[in-house]
Each structure stands twice: as structure tokens, then as C-alpha cells.
Design a protein around this motif. Structure first.
Motif, mmCIF file in Angstrom:
data_model
loop_
_atom_site.group_PDB
_atom_site.id
_atom_site.type_symbol
_atom_site.label_atom_id
_atom_site.label_comp_id
_atom_site.label_asym_id
_atom_site.label_seq_id
_atom_site.Cartn_x
_atom_site.Cartn_y
_atom_site.Cartn_z
ATOM 1 N N ARG A 199 4.386 -0.758 -20.128
ATOM 2 C CA ARG A 199 5.103 0.512 -20.223
ATOM 3 C C ARG A 199 4.109 1.638 -19.977
ATOM 4 N NH1 ARG A 199 9.298 1.332 -25.119
ATOM 5 N NH2 ARG A 199 9.824 -0.744 -24.267
ATOM 6 N N GLU A 200 4.518 2.628 -19.180
ATOM 7 C CA GLU A 200 3.624 3.724 -18.842
ATOM 8 C C GLU A 200 4.323 5.067 -19.032
ATOM 9 O OE1 GLU A 200 2.544 3.273 -14.732
ATOM 10 O OE2 GLU A 200 4.515 3.887 -13.994
ATOM 11 N N LEU A 201 3.510 6.060 -19.341
ATOM 12 C CA LEU A 201 4.029 7.404 -19.507
ATOM 13 C C LEU A 201 4.422 7.991 -18.156
ATOM 14 C CD1 LEU A 201 4.446 9.973 -21.277
ATOM 15 C CD2 LEU A 201 2.056 10.543 -20.760
ATOM 16 N N VAL A 202 5.530 8.710 -18.142
ATOM 17 C CA VAL A 202 5.984 9.406 -16.948
ATOM 18 C C VAL A 202 5.781 10.915 -17.115
ATOM 19 C CG1 VAL A 202 7.975 9.954 -15.499
ATOM 20 C CG2 VAL A 202 7.674 7.631 -16.394
ATOM 21 N N ALA A 203 6.315 11.455 -18.198
ATOM 22 C CA ALA A 203 6.214 12.891 -18.448
ATOM 23 C C ALA A 203 6.469 13.146 -19.926
ATOM 24 C CB ALA A 203 7.232 13.659 -17.606
ATOM 25 N N THR A 240 19.251 17.331 -26.281
ATOM 26 C CA THR A 240 19.125 16.368 -25.191
ATOM 27 C C THR A 240 17.892 16.665 -24.335
ATOM 28 O OG1 THR A 240 21.531 16.082 -25.140
ATOM 29 C CG2 THR A 240 20.310 15.371 -23.197
ATOM 30 N N LEU A 241 17.229 15.604 -23.971
ATOM 31 C CA LEU A 241 16.087 15.637 -23.063
ATOM 32 C C LEU A 241 16.537 15.061 -21.730
ATOM 33 C CD1 LEU A 241 12.900 16.028 -22.878
ATOM 34 C CD2 LEU A 241 12.803 13.556 -23.278
ATOM 35 N N TYR A 242 16.013 15.618 -20.640
ATOM 36 C CA TYR A 242 16.409 15.160 -19.310
ATOM 37 C C TYR A 242 15.184 14.819 -18.476
ATOM 38 C CZ TYR A 242 20.743 17.561 -20.609
ATOM 39 O OH TYR A 242 21.888 17.967 -21.259
ATOM 40 N N LEU A 243 15.429 14.025 -17.452
ATOM 41 C CA LEU A 243 14.416 13.759 -16.444
ATOM 42 C C LEU A 243 15.115 13.793 -15.090
ATOM 43 C CD1 LEU A 243 11.394 13.037 -15.975
ATOM 44 C CD2 LEU A 243 12.157 10.650 -15.755
ATOM 45 N N ARG A 244 14.814 14.819 -14.324
ATOM 46 C CA ARG A 244 15.351 14.938 -12.984
ATOM 47 C C ARG A 244 14.366 14.276 -12.026
ATOM 48 N NH1 ARG A 244 19.676 15.284 -9.588
ATOM 49 N NH2 ARG A 244 19.137 16.418 -7.680
ATOM 50 N N MET A 245 14.849 13.272 -11.299
ATOM 51 C CA MET A 245 13.989 12.506 -10.399
ATOM 52 C C MET A 245 14.461 12.716 -8.965
ATOM 53 S SD MET A 245 13.701 8.985 -12.628
ATOM 54 C CE MET A 245 15.444 8.601 -12.448
ATOM 55 N N SER A 246 13.554 13.142 -8.111
ATOM 56 C CA SER A 246 13.872 13.386 -6.706
ATOM 57 C C SER A 246 12.929 12.594 -5.817
ATOM 58 C CB SER A 246 13.744 14.879 -6.397
ATOM 59 O OG SER A 246 14.595 15.654 -7.200
ATOM 60 N N GLU A 286 0.388 11.369 -12.580
ATOM 61 C CA GLU A 286 0.142 11.641 -11.169
ATOM 62 C C GLU A 286 1.202 11.082 -10.216
ATOM 63 O OE1 GLU A 286 -2.413 13.718 -10.587
ATOM 64 O OE2 GLU A 286 -1.667 13.838 -8.528
ATOM 65 N N PRO A 287 1.677 9.845 -10.424
ATOM 66 C CA PRO A 287 2.628 9.270 -9.448
ATOM 67 C C PRO A 287 3.947 10.038 -9.310
ATOM 68 C CG PRO A 287 1.704 7.557 -10.838
ATOM 69 C CD PRO A 287 1.320 8.869 -11.461
ATOM 70 N N VAL A 288 4.281 10.877 -10.297
ATOM 71 C CA VAL A 288 5.575 11.559 -10.256
ATOM 72 C C VAL A 288 5.450 13.066 -10.086
ATOM 73 C CG1 VAL A 288 6.532 9.731 -11.721
ATOM 74 C CG2 VAL A 288 5.842 11.915 -12.760
ATOM 75 N N LYS A 289 4.254 13.570 -10.041
ATOM 76 C CA LYS A 289 4.064 15.016 -9.905
ATOM 77 C C LYS A 289 4.723 15.530 -8.630
ATOM 78 C CE LYS A 289 -0.168 15.852 -12.531
ATOM 79 N NZ LYS A 289 -1.614 16.210 -12.453
ATOM 80 N N GLY A 290 5.436 16.624 -8.776
ATOM 81 C CA GLY A 290 6.117 17.221 -7.628
ATOM 82 C C GLY A 290 7.453 16.590 -7.306
ATOM 83 N N ARG A 291 7.773 15.469 -7.922
ATOM 84 C CA ARG A 291 9.042 14.780 -7.657
ATOM 85 C C ARG A 291 9.957 14.755 -8.883
ATOM 86 N NH1 ARG A 291 9.176 9.542 -6.492
ATOM 87 N NH2 ARG A 291 7.287 9.013 -7.675
ATOM 88 N N PHE A 292 9.367 14.656 -10.054
ATOM 89 C CA PHE A 292 10.142 14.560 -11.294
ATOM 90 C C PHE A 292 10.016 15.850 -12.091
ATOM 91 C CE2 PHE A 292 10.028 9.635 -12.011
ATOM 92 C CZ PHE A 292 10.470 9.441 -10.705
#
Length: 115
Positions: free
Chosen positions: A45-49, A77-83, A61-67
Motif C-alpha cells: 500500500r502506498e500513499l497517493v495524497a 467528505t474527502l475526494y480524489l479527482r483523478m485525471s 510524485e507519480p500523481v502530481k499534476g494529474r490527481f
């Protein structure tokens, strides 16, 4: 006992977008921070944000600029917008909330990026 319920996962094509939600059973500003983690098959399991109570945000780093991580206090509520999703984003995504040293987890929601 804090309850966290994730939703919004699913199957999406590469380059697509998806928004995950994490509904908390109490005021999210009771938590020191909240975050999104993910676990791909065969991996740890790894941290995303993460966002702390003051609003400071950190992205891996792998999600910077995209999430984008954000929250709605009125809805607890907490959200995660993934593009611009990629196949390597395929994983079970977990919501996490921390109160001092105590961690609380949701049950996870599957995100599959595939054509």
C-alpha cells in the motif's frame, strides 16, 4: 469508532477521469489529516495524497499534476479527482484518517484503468 466509506471506483479507459469520495462518520476537521492510499496487486500500500487539518496538501510524485485531493467539510467528505489515468494507476484505493497516532481506514474501492 470512525467509519470511512469510499465510493466512485470503476473501470475507466487510459486518459480518462474518475472522482473518488470518502464519507466520514464524523466531522472531518476532527482528524489531524486525511489521505488517499492505493494498493496494486502484489505491491505494498502506498500513499497517493494527503491533506492536513490546516489544508496543506502533499502529492506523491507519480500523481502530481494529474490527481487533486479536496474536501467538503459540510458533507464530511474527502475526494480524489483523478485525471489522465494510466494503467499503472490500477489499484484498490483506500481512504485514511488520522487522529494523533491512530489510523482509520475505509474498505477500499477498486479503480481499473484499461482499454
Amino acid at each position: 469508532q470512525v467509519q470511512l466509506v469510499e465510493s466512485g471506483g470503476g473501470l475507466v479507459q487510459p486518459g480518462g477521469s474518475l472522482t473518488l469520495s470518502c464519507a466520514a462518520s464524523e466531522n472531518i476537521f476532527n482528524f489531524n489529516d486525511m489521505g488517499w492510499y492505493r494498493q496494486a496487486p502484489g505491491k505494498q500500500r502506498e500513499l497517493v495524497a494527503v491533506i492536513n487539518v490546516g489544508g496543506r496538501i502533499t502529492y506523491e510524485e507519480p500523481v502530481k499534476g494529474r490527481f487533486t485531493i479536496y474536501r467538503n467539510g459540510a458533507a464530511n467528505t474527502l475526494y480524489l479527482r483523478m485525471s489522465d489515468l494510466k494503467s499503472e494507476d490500477t489499484a484498490v484505493y483506500y481512504c485514511n484518517a488520522r487522529i494523533l497516532s491512530r489510523l482509520h481506514w475505509g474498505q477500499g474501492t477498486q479503480v481499473t484503468v484499461s482499454s
